[in-house]
Structures are given as structure tokens and as C-alpha cells.
Design a protein around this motif. Structure first.
Motif, PDB file in Angstrom:
ATOM      1  N   MET A 162       1.081  -1.228   0.024  1.00 26.29           N
ATOM      2  CA  MET A 162      -0.008  -0.151  -0.005  1.00 26.29           C
ATOM      3  C   MET A 162       0.996   1.231   0.032  1.00 26.29           C
ATOM      4  N   GLN A 163       0.680   2.148  -0.816  1.00 23.98           N
ATOM      5  CA  GLN A 163       1.371   3.410  -0.977  1.00 23.98           C
ATOM      6  C   GLN A 163       0.337   4.378  -0.029  1.00 23.98           C
ATOM      7  N   ILE A 164       1.177   4.935   1.016  1.00 20.95           N
ATOM      8  CA  ILE A 164       0.542   5.794   2.094  1.00 20.95           C
ATOM      9  C   ILE A 164       0.814   7.225   1.527  1.00 20.95           C
ATOM     10  N   PRO A 165      -0.248   8.069   1.191  1.00 18.49           N
ATOM     11  CA  PRO A 165       0.109   9.374   0.736  1.00 18.49           C
ATOM     12  C   PRO A 165       0.644  10.432   1.630  1.00 18.49           C
ATOM     13  N   ASN A 166       1.524  11.043   1.367  1.00 18.03           N
ATOM     14  CA  ASN A 166       2.248  11.964   2.147  1.00 18.03           C
ATOM     15  C   ASN A 166       1.424  12.927   2.859  1.00 18.03           C
ATOM     16  N   HIS A 167       0.500  13.343   1.982  1.00 20.10           N
ATOM     17  CA  HIS A 167      -0.418  14.589   2.254  1.00 20.10           C
ATOM     18  C   HIS A 167      -1.812  14.398   1.936  1.00 20.10           C
ATOM     19  N   ILE A 168      -2.503  14.497   2.769  1.00 15.64           N
ATOM     20  CA  ILE A 168      -4.084  14.305   2.443  1.00 15.64           C
ATOM     21  C   ILE A 168      -4.842  15.578   2.927  1.00 15.64           C
ATOM     22  N   ALA A 169      -5.702  16.281   2.059  1.00 14.72           N
ATOM     23  CA  ALA A 169      -6.425  17.630   2.415  1.00 14.72           C
ATOM     24  C   ALA A 169      -7.752  17.210   2.489  1.00 14.72           C
ATOM     25  N   PHE A 170      -8.591  17.907   3.447  1.00 13.18           N
ATOM     26  CA  PHE A 170      -9.902  17.521   3.690  1.00 13.18           C
ATOM     27  C   PHE A 170     -10.849  18.758   3.620  1.00 13.18           C
ATOM     28  N   ILE A 171     -11.788  18.739   2.698  1.00 11.40           N
ATOM     29  CA  ILE A 171     -12.889  19.642   2.677  1.00 11.40           C
ATOM     30  C   ILE A 171     -13.839  19.267   3.516  1.00 11.40           C
ATOM     31  N   MET A 172     -13.947  19.572   4.838  1.00 12.76           N
ATOM     32  CA  MET A 172     -14.993  19.127   5.532  1.00 12.76           C
ATOM     33  C   MET A 172     -16.323  19.852   5.452  1.00 12.76           C
ATOM     34  N   ASP A 173     -17.336  18.913   4.534  1.00 11.33           N
ATOM     35  CA  ASP A 173     -18.354  19.671   4.281  1.00 11.33           C
ATOM     36  C   ASP A 173     -19.605  18.901   4.524  1.00 11.33           C
ATOM     37  N   GLY A 174     -20.559  19.630   4.947  1.00  9.81           N
ATOM     38  CA  GLY A 174     -22.011  18.683   5.358  1.00  9.81           C
ATOM     39  C   GLY A 174     -22.352  18.807   6.900  1.00  9.81           C
ATOM     40  N   ASN A 175     -21.414  19.645   7.758  1.00 13.30           N
ATOM     41  CA  ASN A 175     -22.086  19.864   9.158  1.00 13.30           C
ATOM     42  C   ASN A 175     -23.303  20.266   9.229  1.00 13.30           C
ATOM     43  N   GLY A 176     -23.720  21.266   8.283  1.00 10.97           N
ATOM     44  CA  GLY A 176     -25.070  21.969   8.287  1.00 10.97           C
ATOM     45  C   GLY A 176     -26.163  20.798   8.131  1.00 10.97           C
ATOM     46  N   ARG A 177     -26.039  20.213   6.929  1.00  6.04           N
ATOM     47  CA  ARG A 177     -27.141  19.214   6.655  1.00  6.04           C
ATOM     48  C   ARG A 177     -27.109  17.905   7.374  1.00  6.04           C
ATOM     49  N   TRP A 178     -26.007  17.533   8.046  1.00  4.45           N
ATOM     50  CA  TRP A 178     -25.966  16.575   9.259  1.00  4.45           C
ATOM     51  C   TRP A 178     -26.963  16.768  10.265  1.00  4.45           C
ATOM     52  N   ALA A 179     -26.874  18.173  10.609  1.00  2.93           N
ATOM     53  CA  ALA A 179     -27.744  18.687  11.763  1.00  2.93           C
ATOM     54  C   ALA A 179     -29.222  18.842  11.390  1.00  2.93           C
ATOM     55  N   VAL A 219      -9.958  15.156  -0.334  1.00  4.28           N
ATOM     56  CA  VAL A 219     -11.244  14.609   0.075  1.00  4.28           C
ATOM     57  C   VAL A 219     -12.205  15.590   0.360  1.00  4.28           C
ATOM     58  N   ARG A 220     -13.171  15.592  -0.356  1.00  3.28           N
ATOM     59  CA  ARG A 220     -14.286  16.486   0.222  1.00  3.28           C
ATOM     60  C   ARG A 220     -15.551  15.401   0.476  1.00  3.28           C
ATOM     61  N   THR A 221     -16.227  15.915   1.397  1.00  2.00           N
ATOM     62  CA  THR A 221     -17.572  15.118   1.980  1.00  2.00           C
ATOM     63  C   THR A 221     -18.746  15.714   1.516  1.00  2.00           C
ATOM     64  N   ALA A 222     -19.733  15.030   1.964  1.00  2.00           N
ATOM     65  CA  ALA A 222     -20.977  15.535   1.747  1.00  2.00           C
ATOM     66  C   ALA A 222     -21.504  15.659   0.204  1.00  2.00           C
ATOM     67  N   GLY A 223     -21.009  14.909  -0.478  1.00  2.00           N
ATOM     68  CA  GLY A 223     -21.293  14.501  -2.040  1.00  2.00           C
ATOM     69  C   GLY A 223     -21.353  16.013  -2.843  1.00  2.00           C
ATOM     70  N   GLU A 224     -20.540  16.982  -2.182  1.00  2.00           N
ATOM     71  CA  GLU A 224     -20.312  18.160  -3.346  1.00  2.00           C
ATOM     72  C   GLU A 224     -19.089  17.809  -4.042  1.00  2.00           C
ATOM     73  N   PHE A 234     -14.266  12.012  -3.556  1.00  2.00           N
ATOM     74  CA  PHE A 234     -15.571  12.724  -3.130  1.00  2.00           C
ATOM     75  C   PHE A 234     -16.282  11.751  -2.404  1.00  2.00           C
ATOM     76  N   LEU A 235     -16.663  11.963  -1.112  1.00  2.00           N
ATOM     77  CA  LEU A 235     -17.279  11.039  -0.186  1.00  2.00           C
ATOM     78  C   LEU A 235     -18.644  11.634  -0.107  1.00  2.00           C
ATOM     79  N   ASP A 236     -19.691  10.537  -0.047  1.00  2.00           N
ATOM     80  CA  ASP A 236     -21.166  11.105   0.032  1.00  2.00           C
ATOM     81  C   ASP A 236     -21.484  11.464   1.576  1.00  2.00           C
ATOM     82  N   LYS A 237     -20.811  10.928   2.413  1.00  2.00           N
ATOM     83  CA  LYS A 237     -21.180  11.105   3.892  1.00  2.00           C
ATOM     84  C   LYS A 237     -20.852  12.478   4.240  1.00  2.00           C
ATOM     85  N   TYR A 238     -21.644  12.774   5.482  1.00  2.00           N
ATOM     86  CA  TYR A 238     -21.533  14.295   6.073  1.00  2.00           C
ATOM     87  C   TYR A 238     -20.254  14.062   6.695  1.00  2.00           C
ATOM     88  N   TRP A 239     -19.585  15.239   6.778  1.00  2.00           N
ATOM     89  CA  TRP A 239     -18.366  15.262   7.592  1.00  2.00           C
ATOM     90  C   TRP A 239     -18.573  14.773   9.081  1.00  2.00           C
TER      91      TRP A 239
END
Ligand code: IPE
Ligand code: IPE
Ligand code: MG
Length: 226
Positions: free
Chosen positions: A1-18, A173-178, A196-201
Motif C-alpha cells: 500500500m502506498q501511503i499518501p504523504n499529504h491528505i487535504a480535507f474539505i470538511m463539508d456537510g455539518n449543516g446538513r448533518w444537523a 477529500v471532500r465530504t457531503a457529495g459536493e 468525493f465521499l457521500d457522507k456528511y463530515w
């Protein structure tokens, strides 16, 4: 397995989760902070050296004042109480964004975390707060003008960005399907892989880092070559 050096997250979907739970949006932001801790721990467990997190964009000031205030209250608590005790591996804290425009107590908490961790080399947690990719590039250009630089190459510009010294993100990585970038790391993302992940952050778990790394390993990065 290749481990990425750097993962960046666009944390989205907090509002919709609530709102999907008939809760106020701010409840989603508190749950979002818990998810943030799980994801940082997950990344460290797999040995990801640099983790970037988009916490507040330069455009998020457009939100209602009550929400902005609560976001900063949560961030201040996170910086002053939680951040440095998140996991058993030491890491350096770095920020990207125009932090001068932040409430002074938030800024002080951030600067303290940065100072307290300044000597750590191996792992970096890089937090985007009042961050916009375009604003970052403009600030870098202005800094270069002030320094009297009259010729710019890619290396010079990189060294004036808020991510100076950090590798570009291997994965964003961006969550919440956007499926958009929303002004995130515009210069650094040139060859990043997007997931892109479908789940909310707030639904993110430590194990999701495994899913991200598995998906990353299915990608064939070419950087323009064959
Ligand atoms: C991400 O969740 C947190 C911030 C942008 C601060 P959102 O608050 O954008 O959640 P949605 O997109 O409204 O669901
Ligand atoms: C991007 O999310 C900003 C952060 C994650 C901090 P937004 O929710 O603000 O983005 P848009 O408005 O949907 O593009
Ligand atoms: Mg959003």
C-alpha cells in the motif's frame, strides 16, 4: 500500500448533518469537531505525514453572524484545549489563511499551538482558517512585491504561500457529495487526486481514512508523463 504523504480535507456537510436530524446547524459544527479528531487520529495511525483541513473559508463570513460566532467559539476551544492532546504522536501545527482578520482570542490560541509545536518535524496538521486559495495567492504576490522580488518562478511563489515547505496534497477529500473546490488550495492542487465521499463530515470515522487510502491506491498518477 502506498501511503499518501499529504491528505487535504474539505470538511463539508455539518449543516446538513444537523438539519437532517432536526437539530440547529451549530449542532453539526460541534459534531464536526469530534469527527476532525477522529480523522486526524486515523491519518496519524496510517502514517500520513501532512494533514490539511479546511475549517473556515474566506467566503464563510457571508453566513449568519450567529453561525460565524459559534464556529469561532468551537475553533477557539479546539485550539486551546484539544488540538495538542489529540494523539500520542507529536505534530507541528501550521495555519493557512489570513489569520490577522480573526477574533483576537482565536488568533492567540492558534499562535500558541504553532509556537508550542514549532520544533516538530515529522507530522504536520495544517489548518485553513479564514482561508481562500485566491486570497493566499494575492497575499503571496504582495509579500514578494514588498520583498523587492522582480522575477517569480514556481519555486519562489510556493515559498511565499501559506504552505511554504509543505508538500502538495496527494489527495483532496471532500465530504457531503459536493464536487467542487470552493477556493481550496488552488495552487497546490495541480496534481492532487480527488476523492468525493457521500457522507456528511460529522459521520467521518477513523476507518474512513483506510477507505481513502485504498481508493488512492487504485489511482494511476502520471504527472503529465506516460
Ligand atoms: C462545513 O459544513 C463546515 C464549514 C464550512 C464551516 P457546512 O456548514 O458547509 O455544512 P453544509 O454544507 O451547510 O451542510
Ligand atoms: C467549503 O465549504 C469551506 C469549508 C469546508 C470550510 P462550503 O460549504 O463553504 O462551500 P460551498 O459554499 O458549498 O461551495
Ligand atoms: Mg457546506
Amino acid at each position: 500500500m502506498q501511503i499518501p504523504n499529504h491528505i487535504a480535507f474539505i470538511m463539508d456537510g455539518n449543516g446538513r448533518w444537523a438539519t437532517s436530524r432536526l437539530l440547529p446547524r451549530n449542532a453539526g459544527h460541534s459534531e464536526g469537531v469530534k469527527a476532525l479528531k477522529r480523522v486526524i487520529n486515523g491519518c496519524m495511525k496510517y502514517g500520513v505525514k501532512v494533514i490539511s483541513l479546511y475549517a473556515f473559508s474566506s467566503e464563510n463570513w457571508k453566513r449568519p453572524e450567529k453561525e460565524v460566532k459559534e464556529l469561532f467559539r468551537l475553533l477557539k476551544t479546539f485550539f486551546t484545549r484539544d488540538l495538542l492532546h489529540l494523539c500520542n504522536k507529536p505534530f507541528r501545527v501550521n495555519y493557512m489563511g489570513d489569520i490577522d482578520a480573526l477574533p483576537s482570542d482565536v488568533k492567540e490560541g492558534m499562535i500558541k499551538c504553532m509556537r508550542d509545536t514549532a520544533d516538530v518535524e515529522e507530522y504536520v496538521v495544517n489548518i485553513g482558517i479564514n482561508y481562500g486559495g485566491r486570497d493566499e495567492i494575492c497575499r503571496a504576490v504582495n509579500k514578494m512585491i514588498s520583498a523587492g522580488i522582480d522575477h517569480v518562478d514556481e519555486q519562489t511563489l510556493s515559498s511565499y504561500l501559506d504552505t511554504a515547505g509543505l508538500p502538495d496534497p496527494d489527495v483532496i477529500v471532500r465530504t457531503a457529495g459536493e464536487m467542487r473546490v470552493s477556493n481550496f488550495m488552488l495552487y497546490q492542487l495541480a496534481y492532487s487526486e480527488f476523492i468525493f465521499l457521500d457522507k456528511y463530515w460529522p459521520d467521518m470515522k477513523e476507518d474512513d481514512v483506510n477507505t481513502i487510502i485504498e481508493e488512492y491506491n487504485t489511482r494511476h498518477r502520471k504527472f503529465g508523463a506516460l
